[in-house]
Design a protein around this motif. Structure first.
Motif, PDB file in Angstrom:
ATOM      1  N   MET A  34      12.931   7.077  38.476  1.00 31.45           N
ATOM      2  CA  MET A  34      12.783   5.855  37.700  1.00 31.45           C
ATOM      3  C   MET A  34      13.946   4.923  37.998  1.00 31.45           C
ATOM      4  N   LYS A  35      13.772   3.646  37.697  1.00 28.45           N
ATOM      5  CA  LYS A  35      14.826   2.653  37.853  1.00 28.45           C
ATOM      6  C   LYS A  35      15.652   2.576  36.561  1.00 28.45           C
ATOM      7  N   GLN A  36      16.979   2.458  36.716  1.00 29.76           N
ATOM      8  CA  GLN A  36      17.880   2.393  35.571  1.00 29.76           C
ATOM      9  C   GLN A  36      19.100   1.574  35.936  1.00 29.76           C
ATOM     10  N   VAL A  37      19.622   0.808  34.982  1.00 26.82           N
ATOM     11  CA  VAL A  37      20.855   0.063  35.177  1.00 26.82           C
ATOM     12  C   VAL A  37      22.024   0.945  34.730  1.00 26.82           C
ATOM     13  N   ILE A  38      23.039   1.063  35.596  1.00 27.92           N
ATOM     14  CA  ILE A  38      24.209   1.868  35.268  1.00 27.92           C
ATOM     15  C   ILE A  38      25.481   1.113  35.649  1.00 27.92           C
ATOM     16  N   PHE A  39      26.632   1.679  35.220  1.00 26.39           N
ATOM     17  CA  PHE A  39      27.918   1.237  35.749  1.00 26.39           C
ATOM     18  C   PHE A  39      28.783   2.470  35.973  1.00 26.39           C
ATOM     19  N   THR A  40      29.569   2.434  37.036  1.00 23.27           N
ATOM     20  CA  THR A  40      30.406   3.571  37.409  1.00 23.27           C
ATOM     21  C   THR A  40      31.879   3.307  37.153  1.00 23.27           C
ATOM     22  N   GLU A  41      32.200   2.100  36.722  1.00 21.47           N
ATOM     23  CA  GLU A  41      33.564   1.737  36.343  1.00 21.47           C
ATOM     24  C   GLU A  41      33.483   0.649  35.282  1.00 21.47           C
ATOM     25  N   PHE A  42      34.518   0.544  34.450  1.00 23.93           N
ATOM     26  CA  PHE A  42      34.567  -0.517  33.455  1.00 23.93           C
ATOM     27  C   PHE A  42      34.931  -1.825  34.138  1.00 23.93           C
ATOM     28  N   GLY A  43      34.340  -2.916  33.654  1.00 23.12           N
ATOM     29  CA  GLY A  43      34.639  -4.204  34.260  1.00 23.12           C
ATOM     30  C   GLY A  43      33.649  -5.265  33.849  1.00 23.12           C
ATOM     31  N   GLY A  44      33.576  -6.323  34.658  1.00 29.08           N
ATOM     32  CA  GLY A  44      32.702  -7.447  34.371  1.00 29.08           C
ATOM     33  C   GLY A  44      31.257  -7.152  34.714  1.00 29.08           C
ATOM     34  N   PRO A  45      30.378  -8.146  34.562  1.00 23.87           N
ATOM     35  CA  PRO A  45      28.956  -7.938  34.830  1.00 23.87           C
ATOM     36  C   PRO A  45      28.667  -7.418  36.230  1.00 23.87           C
ATOM     37  N   GLU A  46      29.573  -7.686  37.170  1.00 23.33           N
ATOM     38  CA  GLU A  46      29.332  -7.284  38.559  1.00 23.33           C
ATOM     39  C   GLU A  46      29.335  -5.768  38.747  1.00 23.33           C
ATOM     40  N   VAL A  47      29.827  -4.996  37.754  1.00 28.47           N
ATOM     41  CA  VAL A  47      29.828  -3.534  37.920  1.00 28.47           C
ATOM     42  C   VAL A  47      28.457  -2.927  37.635  1.00 28.47           C
ATOM     43  N   LEU A  48      27.531  -3.712  37.103  1.00 28.71           N
ATOM     44  CA  LEU A  48      26.192  -3.190  36.806  1.00 28.71           C
ATOM     45  C   LEU A  48      25.399  -3.030  38.102  1.00 28.71           C
ATOM     46  N   ARG A  49      24.686  -1.901  38.206  1.00 23.89           N
ATOM     47  CA  ARG A  49      23.883  -1.616  39.397  1.00 23.89           C
ATOM     48  C   ARG A  49      22.531  -1.078  38.968  1.00 23.89           C
ATOM     49  N   LEU A  50      21.493  -1.461  39.682  1.00 24.03           N
ATOM     50  CA  LEU A  50      20.149  -0.926  39.461  1.00 24.03           C
ATOM     51  C   LEU A  50      19.929   0.196  40.463  1.00 24.03           C
ATOM     52  N   VAL A  51      19.696   1.409  39.939  1.00 19.20           N
ATOM     53  CA  VAL A  51      19.616   2.579  40.815  1.00 19.20           C
ATOM     54  C   VAL A  51      18.373   3.406  40.497  1.00 19.20           C
ATOM     55  N   ASP A  52      18.063   4.335  41.390  1.00 18.86           N
ATOM     56  CA  ASP A  52      17.068   5.365  41.111  1.00 18.86           C
ATOM     57  C   ASP A  52      17.769   6.497  40.375  1.00 18.86           C
ATOM     58  N   ALA A  53      17.232   6.914  39.233  1.00 19.60           N
ATOM     59  CA  ALA A  53      17.881   7.923  38.398  1.00 19.60           C
ATOM     60  C   ALA A  53      16.876   8.986  37.979  1.00 19.60           C
ATOM     61  N   GLU A  54      17.394  10.119  37.557  1.00 18.28           N
ATOM     62  CA  GLU A  54      16.536  11.181  37.045  1.00 18.28           C
ATOM     63  C   GLU A  54      15.943  10.765  35.700  1.00 18.28           C
ATOM     64  N   GLU A  55      14.716  11.199  35.455  1.00 21.15           N
ATOM     65  CA  GLU A  55      14.072  10.880  34.183  1.00 21.15           C
ATOM     66  C   GLU A  55      14.737  11.643  33.044  1.00 21.15           C
ATOM     67  N   PRO A  56      14.991  10.958  31.898  1.00 19.45           N
ATOM     68  CA  PRO A  56      15.480  11.674  30.714  1.00 19.45           C
ATOM     69  C   PRO A  56      14.298  12.331  30.000  1.00 19.45           C
ATOM     70  N   HIS A  57      14.581  13.272  29.119  1.00 15.40           N
ATOM     71  CA  HIS A  57      13.522  13.921  28.346  1.00 15.40           C
ATOM     72  C   HIS A  57      13.905  13.961  26.874  1.00 15.40           C
ATOM     73  N   ALA A  58      12.896  13.910  26.025  1.00 19.55           N
ATOM     74  CA  ALA A  58      13.118  13.914  24.584  1.00 19.55           C
ATOM     75  C   ALA A  58      13.569  15.291  24.118  1.00 19.55           C
ATOM     76  N   GLY A  59      14.698  15.337  23.427  1.00 21.47           N
ATOM     77  CA  GLY A  59      15.167  16.561  22.806  1.00 21.47           C
ATOM     78  C   GLY A  59      14.644  16.663  21.388  1.00 21.47           C
ATOM     79  N   PRO A  60      15.073  17.673  20.639  1.00 18.06           N
ATOM     80  CA  PRO A  60      14.650  17.811  19.240  1.00 18.06           C
ATOM     81  C   PRO A  60      14.960  16.546  18.442  1.00 18.06           C
ATOM     82  N   GLY A  61      13.978  16.085  17.679  1.00 16.78           N
ATOM     83  CA  GLY A  61      14.171  14.902  16.847  1.00 16.78           C
ATOM     84  C   GLY A  61      14.182  13.592  17.601  1.00 16.78           C
ATOM     85  N   GLN A  62      13.732  13.601  18.849  1.00 16.70           N
ATOM     86  CA  GLN A  62      13.744  12.392  19.671  1.00 16.70           C
ATOM     87  C   GLN A  62      12.354  12.112  20.227  1.00 16.70           C
ATOM     88  N   VAL A  63      12.163  10.878  20.685  1.00 14.59           N
ATOM     89  CA  VAL A  63      10.972  10.539  21.453  1.00 14.59           C
ATOM     90  C   VAL A  63      11.420   9.843  22.736  1.00 14.59           C
TER      91      VAL A  63
END
Length: 297
Positions: free
Chosen positions: A1-30
């Motif tokens: 899936m596509k996800q926006v992440i950052f690998t360092e603290f900083g300005g808007p330029e640190v945001l990256r759109l990457v391919d990431a693993e899908e998250p899954h719902a744990g207990p009490g979540q959807v």
């Protein structure tokens, strides 16, 4: 899936759109297939590393708290919601195609995903500020920076509760504040006198962080009657910085009630794609919002 992440603290330029693993719902979540994600100032404060005490962040990190979408996975112990339901709520890493929510509500009929994504944190914050300011029906609340998402919610909720609101915003947003039931005036030179001409101030909220804490204390006569969600220097004036969320499920339930009764509507000023998350953060940081900004997936 596509996800926006950052690998360092900083300005808007640190945001990256990457391919990431899908998250899954744990207990009490959807888990939801995200249709839209709210853009909040706390998102870029987290990205900059400003609020690590309240929001511990492990890098690399996803971005976003608010979202609306369609449930596609239900965690253990969850009741009252099923795969296929349209919901809005709070979770983690919501600037993504899939996200896990820990608090949610089924969306009212007729509410679009784009609009719904702008409500969760905003309504919780507005309800918390009104409660913590201890402002009562018949009293007057001053809201500095009133045209954004939280301000729009505060104005409408306060009006519903019989509280008079004086709102400050830029010249272009004066009619908007009046449409929401506020006594409106502009910020800038002479704004304190303009507020005084509109009436007595019983409590005040700083939503913009524009360096007005001293003036808000002057207008209320009591730092205990002033709250900020935007100026980290507020405690130097004995003013509380409100950053600890209350009950999100309760806030969502109240949002559903207000929206369903036509008492709350926060317009979407601008929508962005996941690829344009950096622009969304830059615009949010610049302020002058009328309503909300959202990421549309």
């Amino acid at each position: 899936m596509k996800q926006v992440i950052f690998t360092e603290f900083g300005g808007p330029e640190v945001l990256r759109l990457v391919d990431a693993e899908e998250p899954h719902a744990g207990p009490g979540q959807v888990r939801i297939a995200v249709r839209a994600a709210g853009v909040n100032p706390v998102d870029w404060r987290i990205r900059e590393g400003q609020v690590l005490g309240a929001h511990p962040t492990v890098l690399p990190s996803g971005v976003g708290i608010d979202a609306a979408g369609v449930v596609d996975e239900v965690g253990e112990g969850v009741e009252g919601v099923a795969v296929g339901d349209s919901v809005f709520g709070e979770g983690v890493s919501t600037y993504a195609e899939l996200a896990v929510l820990s608090a949610w509500a089924v969306m009212p009929d007729g509410l679009a995903f784009e609009e719904a994504a702008g409500y969760p944190s905003v309504v919780e914050t507005a309800l918390r500020l009104i409660r913590e300011a201890d402002v009562r029906p018949g009293e007057t609340l001053l809201v500095s920076g009133a045209s954004g998402g939280v301000g729009s919610a505060v104005l409408q909720i306060a009006r519903e509760r019989g509280i008079t609101v004086i709102g400050t915003a830029g010249a272009a947003n004066q009619d908007y504040l009046r449409e929401l039931g506020a006594l409106a005036t502009t910020y800038g030179e002479g704004w304190v006198d303009r507020v005084r001409r509109l009436g007595r101030v019983d409590a005040a909220l700083d939503l913009a962080g524009s360096g007005v804490i001293a003036e808000l204390v002057e207008l209320t006569g009591d730092p205990a009657k002033v709250l900020s969600i935007a100026d980290l220097g507020a405690p130097a004036f004995d003013v509380r910085f409100s950053g600890v969320a209350g009950s999100v499920p309760d806030a969502l339930a109240e949002a559903v009630d207000l929206i369903s009764r036509g008492k709350l509507h926060i317009p979407v000023e601008r929508s962005y794609s996941l690829a344009d998350a950096a622009a969304a953060h830059a615009d949010s940081h610049a302020g002058h919002t009328r309503g909300r900004r959202v990421i549309v997936v």
